[in-house]
Design a protein around this motif. Sequence first.
Motif, mmCIF file in Angstrom:
data_model
loop_
_atom_site.group_PDB
_atom_site.id
_atom_site.type_symbol
_atom_site.label_atom_id
_atom_site.label_comp_id
_atom_site.label_asym_id
_atom_site.label_seq_id
_atom_site.Cartn_x
_atom_site.Cartn_y
_atom_site.Cartn_z
ATOM 1 N N LEU A 97 0.814 -1.211 0.000
ATOM 2 C CA LEU A 97 0.000 0.000 0.000
ATOM 3 C C LEU A 97 0.848 1.261 0.000
ATOM 4 O O LEU A 97 1.964 1.288 0.521
ATOM 5 C CB LEU A 97 -0.920 0.012 1.230
ATOM 6 C CG LEU A 97 -1.810 -1.212 1.451
ATOM 7 C CD1 LEU A 97 -2.646 -1.031 2.713
ATOM 8 C CD2 LEU A 97 -2.705 -1.461 0.244
ATOM 9 N N ASP A 132 -0.167 5.302 0.847
ATOM 10 C CA ASP A 132 -1.260 6.175 1.289
ATOM 11 C C ASP A 132 -2.561 5.377 1.430
ATOM 12 O O ASP A 132 -3.642 5.819 1.014
ATOM 13 C CB ASP A 132 -1.453 7.341 0.319
ATOM 14 C CG ASP A 132 -0.220 8.236 0.224
ATOM 15 O OD1 ASP A 132 0.478 8.370 1.243
ATOM 16 O OD2 ASP A 132 0.034 8.773 -0.871
ATOM 17 N N SER A 133 -2.430 4.166 1.994
ATOM 18 C CA SER A 133 -3.556 3.268 2.275
ATOM 19 C C SER A 133 -4.223 2.703 1.035
ATOM 20 O O SER A 133 -5.292 2.108 1.113
ATOM 21 C CB SER A 133 -4.621 3.990 3.135
ATOM 22 O OG SER A 133 -4.070 4.435 4.351
#
Length: 366
Positions: free
Chosen positions: A302, A304-305
């Motif tokens: 991932l 930034d998520s």
Amino acid sequence: MKTYDGPAEIETKEDDSPLTQADRAAHDCIVAALEQLTPDIPVLSEESEGIPTEERLGWKRFWLVDPLDGTKEFIKKTGQFTVNIALIENGEPTLGVVLAPASDLEYFAARGSGAFKRLGQAEPQPIKISEADKAKLREVIAAAKPKLAKFAKHLPRRITLIKTTGKDEGAAPYTRGTSIVLPRRTASQSAKGLERLFYHELFHIISRGNPRLRDQLYEIIGYKKCGVVSLPGDMMPRRISNPDAPVVEHCIRVLRNDETYWVAPVLFSRTARYDPETGGTFFRYLEFRLMQIDRKTSAAILKDSMPLLLKPDAVEGFFEQIGRNTNYIIHPEETLANNFVHLMTAKQDLKNPEIPENIEQLLLAE
């Protein structure tokens, strides 16, 4: 239909798919009725719990039940959900019923007795394939048999051809077990087109029935076995599955910005919801990307998520491994199936003729 008309009580299963009280109620009702009807035949339902895999694998005859197929559509109250029941004997379906409660429509069939459609309490109407389509299919199979003889050890004893309206799976052909499902429009195409389609779908049956061989075939185009790969977090509800390769458990190494990555093919909807105004089948919404993963854990990497999703032409080494014999590259299963078609039809002037050649060598060696 009392449960359908009322508010839906929704739970979430381990795979993030929804589960309603209707799923459980249908499961309880169907399982109880089947156990009373045939107490000596075990029942495997999608909502069954606690049946060890070893026990299920030993069953020669059992009922296979999906008490509510289309839970999301049930929740939305679109009416597009069914109840599915099949009798499986020695790995093959011999009897089946599909009921669409919202439209009071029922389809049922039994081996040797034909297939039927019934609306409400009306008399069942037989479902038949046209004599012209039957003749074409017989022609295709007769021509294919001598070509397939050298691969006989990888083929099941019986292969069933099923013709449908095409309202399932976006009107695309697909396989289930040792059955090839042909939508109406594909079953009516030319004999040459049917031959290519038959070989493509036949590859899926060979692959599904021989997991170790499948891993070796995938390695021909650079894919290695890894753990099960899933879309992370909020993207999981947008996942689109391929009926001929529902599980992604192979990855391939590519190069980007002078760094090496392991990636896995993923399919998902480009929108969060189906747009009734846009309409169309799921192919209109289908998005294909290579998702960067950790090879050891198979988890998405991932940033930034969000997962790192790459277009195939944005990385180096991908096409160098899978070749350029086909544009059907959404999964190694499909890429290889089309190369198998090239092998069986003796396709000439391929950009990567070594791929079908290697498929043949492996199938003959195993």
